[in-house]
Design a protein around this motif. Structure first.
Motif, PDB file in Angstrom:
ATOM      1  N   LYS A 203       0.801  -1.205  -0.077  1.00 20.55           N
ATOM      2  CA  LYS A 203      -0.055   0.048  -0.038  1.00 20.55           C
ATOM      3  C   LYS A 203       0.818   1.244   0.217  1.00 20.55           C
ATOM      4  O   LYS A 203       2.036   1.072   0.326  1.00 20.55           O
ATOM      5  N   ASP A 229      -3.522   4.486  -1.285  1.00 20.26           N
ATOM      6  CA  ASP A 229      -4.494   4.060  -0.341  1.00 20.26           C
ATOM      7  C   ASP A 229      -4.904   4.939   0.779  1.00 20.26           C
ATOM      8  O   ASP A 229      -5.977   4.889   1.145  1.00 20.26           O
ATOM      9  N   TYR A 230      -4.052   5.775   1.185  1.00 20.58           N
ATOM     10  CA  TYR A 230      -4.197   6.929   2.311  1.00 20.58           C
ATOM     11  C   TYR A 230      -3.827   8.093   1.784  1.00 20.58           C
ATOM     12  O   TYR A 230      -2.778   8.312   0.927  1.00 20.58           O
ATOM     13  N   SER A 269     -15.458   4.692  -1.658  1.00 26.89           N
ATOM     14  CA  SER A 269     -14.019   4.078  -1.466  1.00 26.89           C
ATOM     15  C   SER A 269     -13.072   4.759  -1.750  1.00 26.89           C
ATOM     16  O   SER A 269     -12.168   4.734  -1.244  1.00 26.89           O
ATOM     17  N   LYS A 273     -10.412   7.048   1.696  1.00 30.29           N
ATOM     18  CA  LYS A 273      -8.909   7.144   2.024  1.00 30.29           C
ATOM     19  C   LYS A 273      -8.420   8.355   2.334  1.00 30.29           C
ATOM     20  O   LYS A 273      -7.188   8.340   2.865  1.00 30.29           O
TER      21      LYS A 273
END
Length: 312
Positions: A203, A229-230, A269, A273
């Motif tokens: 990730k 992802d973040y 989704s 994040k």
């Protein structure tokens, strides 16, 4: 290279040595050490109602924005920014990744505003007496540290060892981790300003605690968000009017409400994040029970909190 630290004073408390990794991730992860703007919460000189709970109840205080990158595989950890709250954040890192099992790989600096680099003084001979702690910095930031005291003494005495960063060029760390600086527009009085793209084995995360505005960046936040992802991003001010009597145009930041609007049409989704971080003492997001914090979560976003772990 890992830093060799010669600590002055008493040994690390026994509680740190007893910290167990049994409940911690077994792969690299980010560990949030602080969430507030440069002055911390409560901020010096603020005795208004929103600051008083922090003065009266130490457990309600929030240290300045900082992340640790911890790799349980290679047994190395790193810091992103060295804040005025460095002593307690170093202690929290010790509890999370004790020096008996981990070596310290260095500090990655975003820029030369007081909440992001002044903790470096703790590596000096008056305190830790560290040797050759890697400090990763952009060109102007390295010049600033080399040419201005007291930071120049850290360089001259080899308490810190400056490591070059270049915009868009990844630094490869043990275990296949990479850290890539990304220039962002900000008030660059003393150095350039960067965010970081941090990639682990599975990730990735974007860390941008300071930026003048998303429209000034030259990149699309939506497009960048799609690649990670973040995203831990600038949440200095929730909305206009938080600082009565001050011209907020002199301290530009993207309002949290604006960032939410900018990303409102993304699927859940993608919104999930995003973690808001680097909150001014006036920002109601510092209180987990505030209506504004509830609004953030209901909209599908998150507020960064000390102690959160984000697996990479």
């Amino acid at each position: 290279m890992a830093a060799a630290l010669l600590l002055l004073g008493s040994a690390v408390p026994a509680i740190a040595a007893e910290a167990s990794s049994a409940t911690h991730p077994e792969t690299p992860y980010l560990y949030i050490l602080g969430t507030s703007q440069d002055g911390g919460y409560p901020q010096a000189g603020c005795f208004k109602p929103h600051c008083m709970p922090g003065w009266e109840h130490p457990d309600l205080r929030h240290p300045t924005s900082s992340l640790a990158l911890i790799d349980p595989v290679s047994k190395v950890d790193y810091l992103f920014d060295a804040t005025p709250n460095f002593p307690e954040q170093w202690y929290r890192l010790e509890l999370e990744a004790p020096h008996t099992g981990f070596s310290f790989g260095g500090v990655f600096l975003t820029h030369a505003h007081i909440g992001h680099y002044t903790g470096l003084m703790q590596f000096g001979r008056e305190v830790m007496g560290a040797k050759d702690v890697p400090v990763y910095a952009m060109p102007r930031m390295r010049v600033f540290l080399t040419d201005n005291g007291p930071w120049s003494q850290l360089v001259a005495l080899r308490n810190i060892a400056l490591q070059p960063l270049e915009d868009g060029q990844p630094t490869v760390l043990p275990g296949g981790l990479t850290v890539t600086p990304l220039r962002v527009p900000h008030r660059d009085e003393y150095s350039e300003t960067v965010g970081f793209l941090i990639r682990g084995p599975s990730k990735s995360a974007l860390f941008i605690p300071d930026i003048d505005g998303w429209e000034k960046w030259g990149r699309s936040l939506k497009d960048v968000l799609a690649t990670v992802d973040y995203a831990l991003v600038d949440a200095t001010f929730y909305s206009m009017g938080e600082l009565p009597g001050r011209n907020m145009d002199e301290i530009p930041h993207p309002l949290v409400t604006h960032t939410m609007t900018l990303l409102a049409d993304l699927p859940a989704s993608e919104r999930g994040k995003l973690y808001f971080i680097h909150m001014n003492h006036s920002n109601p997001l510092l209180r987990a029970d505030s209506p504004e914090s509830q609004t953030i979560e209901q909209a599908g976003f998150h507020v960064a909190r000390e102690g959160m772990r984000l697996g990479l």
